[in-house]
Design a protein around this motif. Structure first.
Motif, PDB file in Angstrom:
ATOM      1  N   ASP A 251      20.762 -22.748 -10.468  1.00  0.00           N
ATOM      2  CA  ASP A 251      21.482 -23.062 -11.857  1.00  0.00           C
ATOM      3  C   ASP A 251      21.023 -24.533 -11.914  1.00  0.00           C
ATOM      4  O   ASP A 251      22.008 -25.467 -11.403  1.00  0.00           O
ATOM      5  CB  ASP A 251      22.949 -22.814 -11.600  1.00  0.00           C
ATOM      6  N   GLU A 252      20.240 -25.115 -12.576  1.00  0.00           N
ATOM      7  CA  GLU A 252      19.991 -26.413 -12.991  1.00  0.00           C
ATOM      8  C   GLU A 252      19.893 -27.388 -11.862  1.00  0.00           C
ATOM      9  O   GLU A 252      20.508 -27.969 -11.524  1.00  0.00           O
ATOM     10  CB  GLU A 252      20.837 -27.050 -13.984  1.00  0.00           C
TER      11      GLU A 252
ATOM     12  N   GLN B  89      24.007 -26.778  -9.057  1.00  0.00           N
ATOM     13  CA  GLN B  89      23.391 -27.716  -9.986  1.00  0.00           C
ATOM     14  C   GLN B  89      24.101 -29.109  -9.228  1.00  0.00           C
ATOM     15  O   GLN B  89      23.254 -30.039  -9.138  1.00  0.00           O
ATOM     16  CB  GLN B  89      24.134 -27.691 -11.436  1.00  0.00           C
TER      17      GLN B  89
ATOM     18  N   SER C 153      24.838 -20.457 -17.100  1.00  0.00           N
ATOM     19  CA  SER C 153      25.545 -20.390 -15.932  1.00  0.00           C
ATOM     20  C   SER C 153      26.497 -19.059 -15.674  1.00  0.00           C
ATOM     21  O   SER C 153      26.456 -18.770 -14.775  1.00  0.00           O
ATOM     22  CB  SER C 153      26.456 -21.520 -15.742  1.00  0.00           C
TER      23      SER C 153
HETATM   24 MG   LIG Z   1      25.757 -24.475 -16.691  1.00  0.00          MG
END
Ligand SMILES: [Mg+2]
Ligand SMILES: Nc1ncnc2c1ncn2[C@@H]1O[C@H](COP(=O)(O)OP(=O)(O)OP(=O)(O)O)[C@@H](O)[C@H]1O
Lengths: 339, 343
Positions: B184-185, B103, B59
């Motif tokens: 990010d995810e 995320q 991240s």
């Molecule tokens: Mg992360």
């Protein structure tokens, strides 16, 4: 996430997501949702009704006193005290006829030591209570939110400085401070270069001065957590300015806590004003303030119960009603509370 | 997919978060070495995967790429222009070319703003001259494009499910037709059944808009079908970088080998035949990382006296993988240990 109302969430499906929902639950504005929740809270609604009534009383105090036929709040009528200067009870007749031959009668709430009408004074007392509470709360919100936002958003030295000042303010014995300022500013020319005049401004100044740190602390804490939220990062990654982030992303999330805390502050400030008046700070003795009346009545409560009871009830009902409205708003404003 | 020149070249990127002590005069007593000397290219039109265990700096790398964080040192060249040290104002024109998908679909949307105003924000910031009516029109087109009902323009985020919320985040990210999307995810907070829908959406949009995507995930099973190339991170460094097939078929870094050991494979007989490499111990603290090769404290092939004193560079190894290792996995080791290796 059990609290999200299921009716509003459509199931995720392979189809283009979010087919139109069933009729009747179409998009609702936050205000509509808020009102829908508040409408079901009868206690808060009753309290809201009482609050409105009190506000109307304050606005139309002269009309009410006129209709009741009682004397103006500052009028002293020596006929309305007994032979030994004791106040007359509710609707009591004077023991001896007045100079013009008629027998004076006290108002529905009786009279006080100076022969002033307690009903009129209680009605007019709502003006001072609400005026002081509303203005002091508005100042507190303005100062507290601004400083809390700055400290929480920019952190760094500005945060360190403000937190220290807040800690200092919160450590101050408020009543001592109030008495000090009250005495210092009650001279004819006021203080702070004449900005603070004796009378109500002293009271408002003292109250705002001692409550803004609470507001600032709450706001600062909220901002500290909000500024780390991903939606703020999203805005920043779009190139939004600090101003835009503060006003469009953070502030809207503070509206609910600010309103909730303000509704807690208003009754607190009403009590604060009463306490200051009780102590004789700021307010002119001829001004009808509930706190001053209670203070005045304390010494003769056994002879004249009405003198303390009616302003006392007015104070109690007002504070209680504002508190209940505050609780109701708190429940209705939080979109995730269960119905 | 044809992949062209590098869109972004990252060189020796470092991000250390200082650890300070003291109330009035803060003194720095150490640093979290979240990203510590990372170099890679992102090629135009590709999907680059970034994988690694929790806390390895994925991240942070993403936030450095989109300049949500200021790098401690290093360069990030976007089409030849270094954006690593640009000021906020100088960055603004680059912002529209680089967007992020977050995320958590719950915290990435402002709960007090309607979907319409969330997706409008890119236009308001970068194209303020567009009128309100035009803007609404474009926002509704975007909503349609990501599979949302445009009639839900005035709804609040809490009225949507997790998957729909992530679609809102995607719409906001693609609004200005950026070159690069850093995700990010983007699916790890979602139900497995919904993950595939969002991944497909991203792939479709990539094709339509010619996006370059950096796709972050913490396990290797999700990235395989999304990514053209994959970078494996460990404690703030890239330890292996290779094409997706190369990485799965013949990983060279022992850490990649160990991660792949944990990937479920469809053929259980094949999986059984392998000697799975299970990582022992915890990830060391990024405050005080091991010397030289950071993996040496957990590496099954460690040779003390070499791995703990000599920092390996990210060099080409057999099969074309770039790996930072003195003793990369041989084909024989791969065949016996890695369940995803080609039979
Ligand atoms: Mg992360
Ligand atoms: N703002 C910050 N201040 C201090 N340390 C930080 C900060 N952000 C991240 N870190 C630290 O940097 C390291 C890398 O964090 P990062 O979030 O990049 O990891 P990650 O690979 O994304 O992990 P995850 O899979 O859990 O998301 C962690 O040790 C983390 O604690």
């Amino acid at each position: 996430m059990s609290t999200i109302s299921t009716e509003l969430v459509e199931p995720e499906s392979g189809l283009p997501a979010g087919e139109p929902g069933p009729v009747g639950i179409a998009a609702r504005s936050p205000l509509q949702l808020f009102w829908r929740r508040l409408r079901k809270d009868w206690l808060a609604l009753t309290a809201l009704g009482i609050v409105l009534l009190i506000i109307l009383t304050a606005i139309f105090a002269p009309v009410i006193v006129d209709l009741a036929g009682t004397a103006a709040p500052r009028t002293q009528n020596a006929d309305l005290t007994g032979d030994f200067g004791e106040p007359l009870g509710p609707n009591a007749q004077a023991s001896s006829p007045s100079a013009d031959g008629t027998v004076a009668q006290a108002g529905p709430f009786g009279s006080d030591k100076l022969g002033r009408d307690v009903f009129s004074r209680t009605v007019y007392g709502s003006r001072i209570s609400l005026l002081v509470a509303f203005i002091a709360t508005a100042i507190t919100v303005l100062v507290g939110v601004t400083l809390g936002l700055l400290a929480g958003y920019y952190r760094g030295w500005i945060d360190t400085l403000l937190t220290r000042v807040m800690d200092l303010m919160l450590a101050f014995p408020v009543l001592v401070l109030a008495i000090g300022i009250g005495v210092a500013c009650s001279g004819a020319e006021g203080c702070l270069g004449g900005a603070i005049q004796p009378g109500l401004t002293v009271v408002i100044f003292v109250i705002s001065l001692s409550t803004w740190p609470y507001m600032a602390r709450i706001v600062r804490g909220q901002v500290l957590s909000l500024r780390e939220k991903e939606f703020v990062e999203a805005s920043r990654s779009l190139g939004a300015s600090d101003r835009r982030i503060i006003f469009k992303e953070i502030l809207p999330n503070l509206v609910a806590p600010i309103i909730v805390y303000s509704t807690v502050l208003i009754p607190q400030n009403i009590l604060f004003e009463a306490a200051l008046a009780f102590l004789g700070i700021g307010i002119d003795p001829s001004d009808p303030s509930w706190g001053a009346m209670i203070s005045d009545a304390a010494s003769i409560f056994r002879e004249a119960w009405w003198y303390m009871t009616f302003p006392g009830i007015a104070l109690l009902v007002t504070v209680l009603a504002f508190n209940l409205v505050g609780d109701g708003l708190q429940d209705a404003l939080n979109p995730r509370t269960a119905k | 997919m044809a992949h062209g020149d590098p869109l972004i070249e990252v060189r020796d990127l470092v991000k250390h978060f200082p650890i300070t002590k003291g109330l009035i005069r803060a003194k720095q007593v150490g640093a979290v070495q979240a990203v510590d000397g990372v170099s890679f290219d992102i090629r135009e039109g590709e999907t680059l995967g970034l994988v690694g265990e929790s806390g390895c700096g994925k991240s942070t790398t993403a936030r450095l790429l989109t300049r949500l964080l200021d790098p401690t040192s290093g360069t990030i060249e976007f089409r030849g222009k270094d954006i690593a040290s640009l000021s906020r104002k100088e960055l603004k024109p680059f912002r529209r070319d680089m967007q992020m998908i977050f995320q958590d679909p719950y915290s990435s949307l402002n709960p007090r703003k309607t979907v319409g105003s969330i997706i409008s924000e890119p236009f308001i910031i970068h194209e303020p001259s567009v009128g309100e009516k035009d803007r609404k029109c474009r926002v509704q087109e975007l909503m349609e494009q990501v599979g949302l009902n445009p009639e839900h323009y005035n709804r609040l985020p809490h009225e949507f499910s997790g998957g729909q919320r992530q679609r809102i985040g995607v719409a906001r990210a693609i609004a200005l037709k950026p070159k690069l999307i850093v995700a990010d995810e983007p699916v790890s907070a979602l139900d497995v059944s919904i993950q595939a829908q969002i991944l497909n959406l991203l792939r479709d949009l990539q094709r339509e808009l010619g996006l370059t995507i950096v796709f972050i995930a913490h396990d290797l099973s999700v990235v395989r079908h999304m990514c053209d190339r994959i970078a494996v991170m460990y404690l703030g460094r890239v330890v292996e970088l290779a094409g997706a097939d190369e990485l799965y078929n013949h990983p060279r870094h022992p850490y990649t080998g160990a991660l792949l050991s944990a990937v479920p494979v469809p053929d259980p007989r094949l999986a059984k035949a392998k000697v799975r490499q299970v990582l022992t111990g915890d990830v060391p603290s990024p405050t005080n990382p091991p010397s030289a090769c950071r993996f040496h404290t957990r590496c099954p092939k460690v040779v003390m006296g070499k791995c703990d004193v000599d920092d390996p560079a990210l060099d080409p190894k057999e099969g074309g993988n770039l790996a930072a290792c003195h003793f990369p996995l041989s084909d024989r080791e791969v065949a016996t240990q890695v369940p995803t290796a080609a039979a």
